[in-house]
Design an enzyme around this catalytic site. Structure first.
Site, PDB file in Angstrom:
ATOM      1  N   GLU A 142     -81.064  59.715 -83.968  1.00 34.56           N
ATOM      2  CA  GLU A 142     -80.302  60.021 -82.753  1.00 34.56           C
ATOM      3  C   GLU A 142     -81.161  60.798 -81.758  1.00 34.56           C
ATOM      4  OE1 GLU A 142     -76.924  62.707 -82.865  1.00 34.56           O
ATOM      5  OE2 GLU A 142     -75.762  61.171 -81.845  1.00 34.56           O
ATOM      6  N   HIS A 152     -76.020  64.556 -71.183  1.00 28.34           N
ATOM      7  CA  HIS A 152     -76.195  64.465 -72.642  1.00 28.34           C
ATOM      8  C   HIS A 152     -77.644  64.781 -73.039  1.00 28.34           C
ATOM      9  CE1 HIS A 152     -74.029  63.898 -76.263  1.00 28.34           C
ATOM     10  NE2 HIS A 152     -74.867  63.015 -76.748  1.00 28.34           N
ATOM     11  N   TYR A 181     -78.887  67.890 -75.803  1.00 30.02           N
ATOM     12  CA  TYR A 181     -79.815  67.845 -76.934  1.00 30.02           C
ATOM     13  C   TYR A 181     -80.720  69.072 -76.998  1.00 30.02           C
ATOM     14  CZ  TYR A 181     -78.683  63.095 -78.418  1.00 30.02           C
ATOM     15  OH  TYR A 181     -78.042  61.991 -78.925  1.00 30.02           O
ATOM     16  N   CYS A 188     -77.901  71.218 -79.232  1.00 29.73           N
ATOM     17  CA  CYS A 188     -77.434  70.816 -80.572  1.00 29.73           C
ATOM     18  C   CYS A 188     -78.597  70.597 -81.538  1.00 29.73           C
ATOM     19  CB  CYS A 188     -76.552  69.570 -80.484  1.00 29.73           C
ATOM     20  SG  CYS A 188     -77.428  68.011 -80.231  1.00 29.73           S
ATOM     21  N   CYS A 206     -69.344  66.688 -77.776  1.00 35.10           N
ATOM     22  CA  CYS A 206     -70.052  66.846 -76.501  1.00 35.10           C
ATOM     23  C   CYS A 206     -69.971  65.609 -75.619  1.00 35.10           C
ATOM     24  CB  CYS A 206     -71.524  67.175 -76.748  1.00 35.10           C
ATOM     25  SG  CYS A 206     -71.807  67.975 -78.315  1.00 35.10           S
ATOM     26  N   THR A 226     -70.357  57.914 -81.067  1.00 39.56           N
ATOM     27  CA  THR A 226     -70.315  59.192 -81.769  1.00 39.56           C
ATOM     28  C   THR A 226     -68.899  59.776 -81.772  1.00 39.56           C
ATOM     29  OG1 THR A 226     -72.597  59.632 -81.176  1.00 39.56           O
ATOM     30  CG2 THR A 226     -71.245  61.546 -81.713  1.00 39.56           C
ATOM     31  N   GLU A 265     -70.605  57.667 -86.424  1.00 38.89           N
ATOM     32  CA  GLU A 265     -70.724  56.658 -85.376  1.00 38.89           C
ATOM     33  C   GLU A 265     -69.914  55.437 -85.781  1.00 38.89           C
ATOM     34  OE1 GLU A 265     -73.622  58.496 -85.871  1.00 38.89           O
ATOM     35  OE2 GLU A 265     -73.494  59.364 -83.867  1.00 38.89           O
ATOM     36  N   CYS A 287     -74.380  66.558 -86.334  1.00 34.97           N
ATOM     37  CA  CYS A 287     -73.840  66.205 -85.014  1.00 34.97           C
ATOM     38  C   CYS A 287     -72.344  66.472 -85.048  1.00 34.97           C
ATOM     39  CB  CYS A 287     -74.121  64.743 -84.708  1.00 34.97           C
ATOM     40  SG  CYS A 287     -73.149  64.091 -83.332  1.00 34.97           S
TER      41      CYS A 287
END
Ligand code: SF4
Ligand code: FE
Length: 495
Positions: free
Chosen positions: A447, A292, A296, A299, A104, A191, A257, A100
């Site tokens: 996640e 978001h 996904y 990413c 973003c 994040t 995180e 990650c």
């Protein structure tokens, strides 16, 4: 200011001098901390790729505010092409980092706030949009990382924010002054929080009357007085303290995180973008989450590419790559991964222009995308573990391999096909371990489940967006539901 380089980004983090706690201690040189540094390298990659001409088209965009070239992570989407390029950029970064890369959330926050501030102004006569675009210009011109902070700790989920025993479980306004507001509370599992220059706070749920103090959105510097961070642990994170890169699996990169605490933080009015307009908190939550959920589809697919590649390498090294069941498992992994990508692209291509002028993804398809992400990476990881074999979790350590006496024994017995050196087999298996069980599994597995909202949150949105009445209408029409049936006038099908 021009685009930042990885080096200037690193220095800018040093200059921030954030208050970060890890293992119960305040960390001073956090930029060089072995647990934290891999996560910094991930964000540095968003700067590094933006410097490479071959990635110009994906990594850079033209600011609609200034006409200048900016990093796409600070851009407001101006077309469906922009939305698709975002997904492709995230896939590229997932491939380069296997992790990650955190940046973003800020991009998704500014894109959600752009339209919500515009609509709030139209309805309420406020001036949030002007303040916000001025702030956005600051982010773009200085090429900053912003943390999009949404998730409050939430306390008792059955109660609204204003009825919590401790109101601090939702970020809220504790004082309004002539110059600004004072806020208190926390944001959980943030994040990239400690790798950000700025924090953009948004409410975490749709709010109602009584929740006015909690319906707040604002921006503040990550090192604002009263802000501090408690670093989140990840599975196998202390392997990074062993200072050997082999057993970590992906030693250069990692996610991050943190629990972010606001201990009576002052925010000037020109950085406040929502304050008490409860009816707009829901739109802000939905749009940020929607963007978001689209993310996904990029990413996680990039990280999936790395995992599929690692599984195929492991099969080669074991001498089983020609076995039909191995080929079939790899095909299944690719099929699942590309399905996620298709969803990310589909919700982008079906995007549309908002009254504020920016582009929004198709909400139904973005939620379908994320719902699939709550499942497919688990199956891809399962198949990768199947192909890797048990050695992934039983093999000796790097110290054993380095030992004068037992090192040669480890090498002798871990050799693979065509004398594949033990070290390469170990590296490949450790990478798979990292992605499925280690630090990167936070990003690739858990996640995938909970990031951008847990599966049930997407199901609620899917139900809301699906227009089931229209589907019933289609069925009713074809079946002839409601028409009189005259049994003596039966016609042949198709007549
Ligand atoms: Fe970006 Fe993916 Fe990490 Fe979210 S989970 S911040 S979209 S890399
Ligand atoms: Fe995420």
């Amino acid at each position: 200011m021009a685009l930042m380089t990885p080096e200037t980004f690193l220095q800018s983090l040093v200059d921030l001098n954030l208050e970060i706690y890890l293992f119960g201690k305040k960390i001073d040189d956090y930029v060089n901390h072995p647990i934290i540094r891999p996560s910094i390298n991930c964000i540095a990659m968003t700067y590094e790729l933006a410097q490479r001409p071959e990635h110009d088209d994906l990594m850079l965009a033209t600011s609609h505010l200034t006409g200048k070239k900016i990093n796409r992570f600070t851009h407001i989407h101006q077309s469906t092409g922009d939305l698709s390029k975002k997904v492709k950029m995230l896939r590229l970064l997932g491939q380069k980092t296997g992790s990650c890369f955190q940046r973003c959330v800020g991009m998704d926050a500014v894109n959600a706030l752009y339209s919500v501030t515009w609509e709030t102004d139209r309805a309420r006569g406020t001036d949030y949009h002007g303040r916000f675009t001025k702030y956005l210009r600051h982010l773009q011109e200085n090429d900053l990382v912003a943390d999009g902070a949404m998730t409050d700790p939430k306390g008792d989920r059955s109660l609204p924010p204003h009825r919590q025993a401790d109101p601090d479980v939702y970020v809220h306004v504790v004082e309004k002054r002539r110059e600004g507001i004072v806020v208190r509370g926390a944001k959980a599992h943030q994040t990239g929080a400690c790798n950000s220059h700025e924090i953009i706070v948004m409410p975490t749920v749709a709010m109602r009357e009584g929740d006015e103090d909690f319906a707040v959105s604002f921006a503040c510097p990550a090192n604002a007085r009263g802000v501090y961070y408690i670093y989140g642990r990840q599975s196998c994170d202390t392997r990074k303290l062993e200072m050997n890169d082999l057993d970590v699996g992906n030693p250069r990169f990692g996610g991050q995180e943190a629990l972010m605490v606001f201990d009576d933080v002052f925010v000037p009015w020109d950085h406040v973008f929502l304050c008490g307009e409860v009816e707009f908190s829901g739109a802000l939550v939905e749009r940020f989450a929607g963007f978001h959920r689209q993310s996904y589809g990029g990413c996680k697919v990039g990280v999936g590419d790395v995992l599929i590649g690692a599984a195929a390498l492991a099969a080669d090294m074991n001498g089983v790559s020609k076995a039909s069941h191995i080929k079939d498992k790899l095909i299944e992994m690719i099929h699942l991964n590309e399905t996620l990508y298709s969803c990310g692209l589909a919700c982008s291509c079906e995007g549309y222009r908002m009254p504020a002028g920016n582009y929004q993804i198709d909400m139904l398809l973005a939620n379908v995308c994320k719902q699939n992400v709550t499942r497919f990476p688990y199956e891809i990881a399962r198949l990768a573990e199947d192909i890797a074999g048990g050695l992934m979790v039983t093999m000796p350590s790097a110290q054993d391999l380095a030992d004068e006496k037992i090192g040669p024994i480890v090498e002798k017995f871990l050799v693979g096909q065509c004398d594949t050196p033990a070290i390469d087999r170990m590296r490949t298996l450790r990478l798979i371990e990292n992605l499925t069980l280690g630090t990167a599994a936070v990003g690739y597995r858990t996640e995938s489940m909970h990031g951008a909202g847990s599966p049930q949150a997407q199901r609620v949105m899917i139900a809301r967006q699906a227009n089931i009445d229209r589907k019933k209408e289609l069925a009713r029409e074809l079946a002839g539901v409601g028409k009189t049936w005259e049994k003596d006038k039966i016609r042949a099908p198709g007549a």
